[in-house]
Scaffold this motif. Structure first.
Motif, PDB file in Angstrom:
ATOM      1  N   MET A  61       0.759  -1.152   0.080  1.00 13.08           N
ATOM      2  CA  MET A  61      -0.109   0.106  -0.155  1.00 13.08           C
ATOM      3  C   MET A  61       0.783   1.337  -0.008  1.00 13.08           C
ATOM      4  O   MET A  61       0.575   2.362  -0.619  1.00 13.08           O
ATOM      5  CB  MET A  61      -1.010   0.138   0.982  1.00 13.08           C
ATOM      6  CG  MET A  61      -1.991  -0.977   1.151  1.00 13.08           C
ATOM      7  SD  MET A  61      -3.095  -1.051  -0.326  1.00 13.08           S
ATOM      8  CE  MET A  61      -2.348  -2.282  -1.104  1.00 13.08           C
ATOM      9  N   ALA A 105       2.116   1.787  -3.447  1.00  9.77           N
ATOM     10  CA  ALA A 105       1.196   2.367  -4.210  1.00  9.77           C
ATOM     11  C   ALA A 105       1.077   3.788  -3.942  1.00  9.77           C
ATOM     12  O   ALA A 105       0.866   4.479  -5.045  1.00  9.77           O
ATOM     13  CB  ALA A 105      -0.282   1.765  -3.864  1.00  9.77           C
ATOM     14  N   LEU A 106       1.439   4.535  -2.895  1.00 13.04           N
ATOM     15  CA  LEU A 106       1.435   5.894  -2.688  1.00 13.04           C
ATOM     16  C   LEU A 106       2.659   6.243  -3.634  1.00 13.04           C
ATOM     17  O   LEU A 106       2.582   7.449  -3.844  1.00 13.04           O
ATOM     18  CB  LEU A 106       1.442   5.932  -1.154  1.00 13.04           C
ATOM     19  CG  LEU A 106       0.451   5.689  -0.190  1.00 13.04           C
ATOM     20  CD1 LEU A 106       0.612   6.234   1.108  1.00 13.04           C
ATOM     21  CD2 LEU A 106      -0.804   6.089  -0.670  1.00 13.04           C
ATOM     22  N   ALA A 155       1.561   6.834  -6.776  1.00 11.22           N
ATOM     23  CA  ALA A 155       0.592   7.706  -6.752  1.00 11.22           C
ATOM     24  C   ALA A 155       1.189   8.948  -7.071  1.00 11.22           C
ATOM     25  O   ALA A 155       0.628   9.766  -7.902  1.00 11.22           O
ATOM     26  CB  ALA A 155      -0.418   7.561  -5.611  1.00 11.22           C
ATOM     27  N   SER A 156       2.131   9.456  -6.215  1.00 10.64           N
ATOM     28  CA  SER A 156       2.789  10.693  -6.441  1.00 10.64           C
ATOM     29  C   SER A 156       3.441  10.669  -7.671  1.00 10.64           C
ATOM     30  O   SER A 156       3.529  11.760  -8.477  1.00 10.64           O
ATOM     31  CB  SER A 156       4.002  10.812  -5.526  1.00 10.64           C
ATOM     32  OG  SER A 156       5.062   9.852  -5.308  1.00 10.64           O
ATOM     33  N   PHE A 196       2.465   9.079 -10.594  1.00 11.78           N
ATOM     34  CA  PHE A 196       1.419   9.416 -11.256  1.00 11.78           C
ATOM     35  C   PHE A 196       0.859  10.728 -11.548  1.00 11.78           C
ATOM     36  O   PHE A 196       0.383  11.632 -12.451  1.00 11.78           O
ATOM     37  CB  PHE A 196       0.157   8.326 -11.016  1.00 11.78           C
ATOM     38  CG  PHE A 196       0.151   7.076 -11.836  1.00 11.78           C
ATOM     39  CD1 PHE A 196      -0.110   6.872 -13.185  1.00 11.78           C
ATOM     40  CD2 PHE A 196       0.424   6.021 -11.178  1.00 11.78           C
ATOM     41  CE1 PHE A 196       0.191   5.704 -13.789  1.00 11.78           C
ATOM     42  CE2 PHE A 196       0.591   4.763 -11.893  1.00 11.78           C
ATOM     43  CZ  PHE A 196       0.505   4.706 -13.108  1.00 11.78           C
ATOM     44  N   ALA A 197       0.852  11.321 -10.098  1.00 13.60           N
ATOM     45  CA  ALA A 197       0.266  12.719 -10.196  1.00 13.60           C
ATOM     46  C   ALA A 197       1.179  13.543 -10.858  1.00 13.60           C
ATOM     47  O   ALA A 197       0.917  14.392 -11.556  1.00 13.60           O
ATOM     48  CB  ALA A 197       0.244  13.454  -8.537  1.00 13.60           C
ATOM     49  N   GLY A 214       0.843  13.478 -14.427  1.00 11.50           N
ATOM     50  CA  GLY A 214      -0.358  13.997 -14.881  1.00 11.50           C
ATOM     51  C   GLY A 214      -0.053  15.603 -15.109  1.00 11.50           C
ATOM     52  O   GLY A 214      -0.792  16.177 -16.123  1.00 11.50           O
ATOM     53  N   VAL A 215       0.490  16.218 -13.856  1.00 13.00           N
ATOM     54  CA  VAL A 215       0.707  17.726 -13.916  1.00 13.00           C
ATOM     55  C   VAL A 215       1.550  18.104 -15.185  1.00 13.00           C
ATOM     56  O   VAL A 215       1.008  19.046 -15.853  1.00 13.00           O
ATOM     57  CB  VAL A 215       1.209  17.972 -12.647  1.00 13.00           C
ATOM     58  CG1 VAL A 215       1.817  19.473 -12.603  1.00 13.00           C
ATOM     59  CG2 VAL A 215       0.282  17.752 -11.591  1.00 13.00           C
ATOM     60  N   ILE A 269      -0.988  -4.563 -11.425  1.00 11.31           N
ATOM     61  CA  ILE A 269      -1.968  -3.546 -11.233  1.00 11.31           C
ATOM     62  C   ILE A 269      -1.396  -2.044 -11.497  1.00 11.31           C
ATOM     63  O   ILE A 269      -2.155  -1.427 -12.060  1.00 11.31           O
ATOM     64  CB  ILE A 269      -2.659  -3.451  -9.388  1.00 11.31           C
ATOM     65  CG1 ILE A 269      -3.287  -4.861  -9.357  1.00 11.31           C
ATOM     66  CG2 ILE A 269      -3.296  -2.415  -9.471  1.00 11.31           C
ATOM     67  CD1 ILE A 269      -3.789  -5.377  -8.362  1.00 11.31           C
ATOM     68  N   ILE A 295      -1.693  -1.474 -15.262  1.00 14.22           N
ATOM     69  CA  ILE A 295      -2.752  -1.062 -15.669  1.00 14.22           C
ATOM     70  C   ILE A 295      -2.791   0.550 -15.781  1.00 14.22           C
ATOM     71  O   ILE A 295      -3.502   1.012 -16.797  1.00 14.22           O
ATOM     72  CB  ILE A 295      -3.898  -1.687 -14.934  1.00 14.22           C
ATOM     73  CG1 ILE A 295      -3.987  -3.355 -14.846  1.00 14.22           C
ATOM     74  CG2 ILE A 295      -5.468  -1.239 -15.470  1.00 14.22           C
ATOM     75  CD1 ILE A 295      -4.918  -3.776 -14.142  1.00 14.22           C
ATOM     76  N   GLY A 296      -2.675   0.988 -14.509  1.00 15.73           N
ATOM     77  CA  GLY A 296      -2.548   2.486 -14.721  1.00 15.73           C
ATOM     78  C   GLY A 296      -1.531   2.914 -15.805  1.00 15.73           C
ATOM     79  O   GLY A 296      -1.945   3.858 -16.610  1.00 15.73           O
ATOM     80  N   PHE A 319      -3.104   5.451 -18.656  1.00 13.86           N
ATOM     81  CA  PHE A 319      -2.901   6.812 -18.374  1.00 13.86           C
ATOM     82  C   PHE A 319      -1.865   7.319 -19.286  1.00 13.86           C
ATOM     83  O   PHE A 319      -1.990   8.217 -19.856  1.00 13.86           O
ATOM     84  CB  PHE A 319      -2.695   7.102 -16.910  1.00 13.86           C
ATOM     85  CG  PHE A 319      -2.540   8.371 -16.332  1.00 13.86           C
ATOM     86  CD1 PHE A 319      -3.763   9.349 -16.808  1.00 13.86           C
ATOM     87  CD2 PHE A 319      -1.854   9.045 -15.590  1.00 13.86           C
ATOM     88  CE1 PHE A 319      -3.987  10.629 -16.479  1.00 13.86           C
ATOM     89  CE2 PHE A 319      -1.799  10.215 -14.886  1.00 13.86           C
ATOM     90  CZ  PHE A 319      -2.671  11.196 -15.468  1.00 13.86           C
TER      91      PHE A 319
END
Lengths: 212, 127
Positions: free
Chosen positions: A41, A44-45, A48-49, A51-52, A55-56, A196, A199-200, A204
């Protein structure tokens, strides 16, 4: 992590409200698996950062190449197939492991490792190709973020490969002992987790990058 | 995950494969669903079947979300009983943070970029 208390670990609570009563039973294998889950988990964070960040800056092309020009979706589809297939073959190994069958466990683990190696090879080829085209990580914010995100995932897969080879050797040495089964369950969680994250990535970064 | 741990434990205790059947079935369903949910988005984008980027994007993101849930349930075996619910709690907490991090960053930075005063000599920040 010790195994001496594992005999008590079988009485897993079946409902939420029983958790407190049964809490003292969570030693041995269960505690390791929960701990490893919490590691996943937190990993995953990290993703996440990343991916963020991607994305930016994903439209920060700096006049350089855009996703549609440099992403080869056939190559990405091949890579996705390798990684998904490796997740499925790992699933084939687990019932053999639970039944204590050493040969089939090692066979499916080796197949998983080969598919994972194919994934990493294709990813290296893609990266080398991009850098040779002048679309390296220093070209634009978009490409820096792309190489960081996809590269971090690739590094995880590489670590997973090292882990698989280690397990193949250790199964040969120790057979499917209790600690080996626990390690293999952790490895399977790690491997499915990487699929998993992919997949992102393919949704994305690649697919959305090409159509935006 | 707890299914895996339960099976690990039952195997160790020679209790046989009481959980095996359900798990294998879920695994097969997961395999079929994950293959479908991978092929369809690739086909949508590579064939350009919809001729509409917005709809295609919405569909591929929806399918990615579903595929992630399928993988977590069928391959990682997450359910309400995993480790007495703690796995699920950790997963839900992580999901909230992931959504806040990714959604929040993109939302804030998008508005920051579009509301930025145009500066001479540049066509936008970080471009």
């Amino acid at each position: 992590m010790t195994d001496h208390a594992l005999d008590h670990g079988n009485a897993l609570p079946t409902t939420w409200h029983l958790a407190e009563e049964e809490d003292h039973d969570h030693s041995g294998s269960g505690a390791t698996l929960l701990g490893f889950w919490i590691y996943l988990m937190s990993d995953a964070l990290i993703f996440a950062s990343l991916f963020a960040m991607y994305g930016v800056v994903s439209t920060g092309y700096a006049g350089g190449p855009v996703p549609r020009e440099i992403f080869d979706l056939k190559l990405v589809a091949l890579n996705t197939a390798f990684l998904l297939a490796s997740s499925i073959t790992f699933g084939q190994a687990m019932p053999h492991m639970e039944a204590g069958r050493v040969g089939p466990t090692r066979f499916w683990l080796a197949v998983t490792g080969l598919l994972g190696a194919a994934f990493v090879t294709v990813e290296f080829y893609e990266f080398a190709h991009l850098i040779a085209e002048g679309a390296g990580p220093q070209r634009s914010a978009f490409l820096s973020a792309f190489f960081t995100l996809v590269g971090t995932h690739g590094a995880h897969v590489t670590v997973g490969l090292i882990w698989i080879v280690t397990m193949l050797v250790q199964i040969g040495q120790h057979g499917l002992s209790l600690p080996m089964k626990r390690r293999l369950i952790c490895l399977s969680m790690f491997w499915h987790f990487l699929d998993i994250i992919w997949i992102g990535v393919f949704t994305f970064v690649y697919l959305y990058g090409v159509i935006r | 995950m707890s299914r895996a741990s339960i099976e690990g434990d039952t195997a160790l205790h020679s209790h046989g494969d009481t959980h095996d059947h359900g798990s294998r079935k879920g695994y097969r369903i997961g395999t079929i669903l994950s293959i479908l949910l991978t092929i369809v988005p690739f086909w949508l984008v590579m064939s350009g079947a919809l001729h509409d980027a917005t709809t295609t994007a919405a569909l591929i993101f929806a399918m990615a979300m579903i595929q992630i849930v399928v993988h977590v349930v069928c391959f990682l075996h997450l359910d309400t009983r995993s480790e007495g619910g703690w796995s699920l709690l950790a997963f839900l907490f992580t999901t909230v943070i992931v959504v806040l991090t990714i959604g929040g960053s993109i939302w804030v930075m998008y508005h920051l970029n579009t509301n930025m005063m145009p500066m001479p000599g540049m066509d936008g920040p970080a471009r």
